[in-house]
Write a protein that holds these residues in place. Sequence first.
Motif, PDB file in Angstrom:
ATOM      1  N   GLN A 227       0.813  -1.213   0.000  1.00  0.00           N
ATOM      2  CA  GLN A 227       0.000   0.000   0.000  1.00  0.00           C
ATOM      3  C   GLN A 227       0.849   1.267   0.000  1.00  0.00           C
ATOM      4  O   GLN A 227       0.492   2.272  -0.606  1.00  0.00           O
ATOM      5  CB  GLN A 227      -0.920   0.025   1.219  1.00  0.00           C
ATOM      6  N   LEU A 228       1.964   1.199   0.716  1.00  0.00           N
ATOM      7  CA  LEU A 228       2.802   2.390   0.864  1.00  0.00           C
ATOM      8  C   LEU A 228       4.234   1.948   1.146  1.00  0.00           C
ATOM      9  O   LEU A 228       4.468   1.079   1.986  1.00  0.00           O
ATOM     10  CB  LEU A 228       2.285   3.256   2.027  1.00  0.00           C
ATOM     11  N   SER A 229       5.170   2.535   0.444  1.00  0.00           N
ATOM     12  CA  SER A 229       6.576   2.288   0.727  1.00  0.00           C
ATOM     13  C   SER A 229       7.241   3.623   1.049  1.00  0.00           C
ATOM     14  O   SER A 229       6.827   4.669   0.560  1.00  0.00           O
ATOM     15  CB  SER A 229       7.264   1.611  -0.457  1.00  0.00           C
ATOM     16  N   PHE A 230       8.289   3.563   1.873  1.00  0.00           N
ATOM     17  CA  PHE A 230       8.944   4.787   2.340  1.00  0.00           C
ATOM     18  C   PHE A 230      10.246   4.421   3.026  1.00  0.00           C
ATOM     19  O   PHE A 230      10.529   3.247   3.290  1.00  0.00           O
ATOM     20  CB  PHE A 230       8.037   5.540   3.320  1.00  0.00           C
ATOM     21  N   ILE A 231      11.033   5.436   3.317  1.00  0.00           N
ATOM     22  CA  ILE A 231      12.223   5.263   4.137  1.00  0.00           C
ATOM     23  C   ILE A 231      11.924   5.877   5.498  1.00  0.00           C
ATOM     24  O   ILE A 231      11.658   7.079   5.598  1.00  0.00           O
ATOM     25  CB  ILE A 231      13.455   5.920   3.502  1.00  0.00           C
ATOM     26  N   LEU A 232      11.935   5.040   6.519  1.00  0.00           N
ATOM     27  CA  LEU A 232      11.679   5.498   7.883  1.00  0.00           C
ATOM     28  C   LEU A 232      12.986   6.019   8.479  1.00  0.00           C
ATOM     29  O   LEU A 232      14.010   5.353   8.427  1.00  0.00           O
ATOM     30  CB  LEU A 232      11.129   4.353   8.728  1.00  0.00           C
TER      31      LEU A 232
END
Length: 315
Positions: free
Chosen positions: A239-244
Amino acid sequence: MWFKNLHLYRLHGVKARSLGEIDTLLAQRSAKPLGNSDARRIGWTPPAGHLGGGQMLHPLQGRLLISALRQERLLPASVVAEEVAEKVAEIEESEGRKVTRKEKTALKEQVTEELMPRAFVRSQKIDLWWDTERNMIGVNTSSRARAEDVLDLLRETLGSLKATPLSSQTLPIRAMTTWLSDPASRPADLQLGDNFELKAKGDDGIVRARQVDLDSSEMQQLLESGRQSSKLALSIEGQLSFILHDDLALKSLRFGDALIEEADHADDGDDALARLETDFILMAGSLRQNVERLLEWLGGETERQPAADKGEVQP
């Protein structure tokens, strides 16, 4: 209208205001062109530009879309230094003496003032998502300092706004390190990407890498040596990808293909404003859902009390 980065803030004791009042207050602090002597300026700008008829506030299903315009003159330090050096040389040659440090400082201020009106102006539009139902604000910028600038502007605009950076019971750096070192600890719907940053507790520097096997023996050796993950690419169930990041900032956001396809197939009649609003509603809904899931995996949200600083008006 798809955010690329997200700095999140929790609001406390929000004063009830009508949408019309907020829109009026935003208009009173709208962005103005930079004056000749201005180095930078920030003000509100219509999120939809001319498409929205100059409307400063877009309320959509309990979410508000607001946009700030940050303008800054770019005057390279090397240009100023070169001009100052020429003036210093002229004075020393004509007067036969050394220019003092105090005089050089004054010359630098003079040169900066003279060159500023001719400096190139860079403008940056910074979008803000205000979830009024969850009392949360997300600012679409990669810089924490820029996000704080926008919040400061909102405080000044509304007269009072208590906001603290969103925080979790488990520190992101601890959770990311655990997910890397112990595959069994990873939530079922969470997938690790191949982009990470490891910090050492001492002076051993930072390790950054892409396209590596996170479960390899080399990675485990780095973690066993005491390094901790300060950045880690993650994906939530497609659903959502990101760099935390270790301050709970979400960067390099990418929304799932299914959500993008839903937006592409929305019946907006080729209306650009309707398209913007559809994209924002879908994006905000996804962000709300996935931020809440991420907080759950981080042990829940930490309750923080805002400090009365930055000239904030107490209710």
